[in-house]
Motif scaffolding. Structure first.
Motif, short mmCIF file in Angstrom:
data_model
loop_
_atom_site.label_atom_id
_atom_site.label_comp_id
_atom_site.label_asym_id
_atom_site.label_seq_id
_atom_site.Cartn_x
_atom_site.Cartn_y
_atom_site.Cartn_z
N VAL A 188 -4.92 8.06 9.22
CA VAL A 188 -5.23 6.79 8.57
C VAL A 188 -4.42 5.67 9.20
N ASP A 189 -4.97 4.47 9.18
CA ASP A 189 -4.30 3.27 9.65
C ASP A 189 -4.00 2.40 8.44
N VAL A 190 -2.72 2.21 8.15
CA VAL A 190 -2.31 1.42 6.99
C VAL A 190 -1.08 0.60 7.36
N ALA A 191 -1.11 -0.70 7.04
CA ALA A 191 0.03 -1.60 7.21
C ALA A 191 0.58 -1.61 8.63
N GLY A 192 -0.30 -1.43 9.62
CA GLY A 192 0.13 -1.50 11.01
C GLY A 192 0.57 -0.18 11.60
N LEU A 193 0.60 0.90 10.80
CA LEU A 193 0.99 2.21 11.30
C LEU A 193 -0.20 3.15 11.31
N PRO A 201 0.83 -1.22 0.00
CA PRO A 201 0.00 0.00 0.00
C PRO A 201 0.85 1.26 0.00
N CYS A 202 0.23 2.36 -0.39
CA CYS A 202 0.91 3.65 -0.44
C CYS A 202 0.06 4.70 0.24
N VAL A 203 0.68 5.49 1.10
CA VAL A 203 0.05 6.64 1.75
C VAL A 203 0.81 7.88 1.33
N PHE A 204 0.09 8.95 0.97
CA PHE A 204 0.79 10.15 0.52
C PHE A 204 0.10 11.41 1.02
N TRP A 235 -9.73 11.24 18.94
CA TRP A 235 -10.90 10.35 18.89
C TRP A 235 -10.46 8.91 18.69
N ARG A 236 -9.48 8.71 17.83
CA ARG A 236 -9.01 7.34 17.59
C ARG A 236 -8.30 6.77 18.82
N GLY A 257 -6.95 3.33 22.08
CA GLY A 257 -5.77 3.49 22.91
C GLY A 257 -4.47 3.67 22.15
N ARG A 258 -4.53 3.77 20.82
CA ARG A 258 -3.31 3.89 20.02
C ARG A 258 -3.04 5.34 19.64
N GLY A 259 -1.78 5.71 19.69
CA GLY A 259 -1.39 7.04 19.26
C GLY A 259 -0.92 7.06 17.81
N VAL A 260 -0.47 8.20 17.37
CA VAL A 260 0.03 8.37 16.01
C VAL A 260 1.49 7.91 15.95
N ASP A 261 1.81 7.10 14.95
CA ASP A 261 3.17 6.61 14.76
C ASP A 261 4.00 7.55 13.89
N VAL A 262 3.38 8.10 12.84
CA VAL A 262 4.10 8.92 11.87
C VAL A 262 3.28 10.17 11.57
N LEU A 263 3.94 11.32 11.60
CA LEU A 263 3.37 12.55 11.07
C LEU A 263 4.00 12.77 9.71
#
Length: 234
Positions: free
Chosen positions: A94-99, A49-52, A135-136, A141-147
């Motif tokens: 967004v949640d993609v590929a575990g991140l 997958p690709c996130v941009f 909200w997420r 209970g999960r935070g943001v991994d990547v900005l």
């Protein structure tokens, strides 16, 4: 650890060939200003997958929505102008590929054109992202991994000329979201080394060209040792 191929701004010819398959990655992330067919090739060749987020030289992708497999804008069916199959994370979480990835595309406004924002406009968009992330987190209970951003934070890897100044509000983004990494583009190395930086415990990485990075998920970001390991990219 999730292994990521991060790209931005400059097409790397060897990646636009079968050689890209030597990179065993879980996800492609793009920080803007790249041909969309290049991103489509990376996604297809790697079968990942690709996130941009869009850069200031990308077309305007605002106002599009996808429902029941159909793209619409202003309620009318349209052709999606972005990269096929990729996830636009601009002003989203967004949640993609575990991140878990929070995105803010665009640059500081320096002329008329899409994906350019004043500091106030980008700060308003950031407030929406912070609400979505909160909200997420409340939900699971999960935070943001990547900005994922196109422009860097002000004073942290940017340049003094107006088009390449960073956003001051990204300092607040890092303080509130506390991601392991902030990945950005926009600042071309021009043959000089662009060192990785640290901002309030978050690694700030210029990915112009490409970088391959191992990124921990939010459940793994327990100590400074983990953070340091992130910046020693393979």
């Amino acid at each position: 650890m999730i292994r990521v191929l991060a790209v931005a701004d400059e097409v790397v010819e060897e990646l636009w060939t079968d050689q890209v398959r030597r990179h065993r990655v879980d996800l492609v992330v793009a920080a803007g200003d790249l041909p969309f067919d290049y991103l489509e090739y990376l996604t297809s060749a790697l079968d990942r997958p690709c996130v941009f987020v869009p850069g200031n030289h990308d077309p305007d992708l605002s106002g599009y929505s996808r429902r029941w497999g159909l793209w619409t804008k202003a309620g009318l069916p349209v052709r999606w102008p972005g990269p096929a199959g990729a996830v636009n994370a601009d002003a989203r979480v967004v949640d993609v590929a575990g991140l878990r990835i929070a995105g803010l595309g665009g640059s500081i406004r320096y002329r008329n054109g899409p994906n350019q924002w004043t500091e106030r406009q980008q700060a308003r968009r950031l407030r929406r992202v912070i609400r979505l992330a909160a909200w997420r987190r409340l939900r699971d209970g999960r935070g943001v991994d990547v900005l994922l951003t196109h422009a860097p934070p002000a004073g942290c890897g940017d340049e003094p000329d107006r088009p390449h100044q960073g956003f001051a509000c990204l300092h607040r983004a890092v303080a509130r979201l506390r991601p392991a990494l902030l990945l950005h583009g926009h600042i071309h190395p021009h043959g000089t080394v662009r060192p990785d930086r640290r901002l309030a415990g978050t690694g700030v990485v210029n990915v112009v060209g490409y970088r391959v990075l191992d990124i921990p998920t939010s459940g793994d970001q327990g100590d400074q040792g983990d953070q340091e390991e992130v910046l020693r990219a393979p």
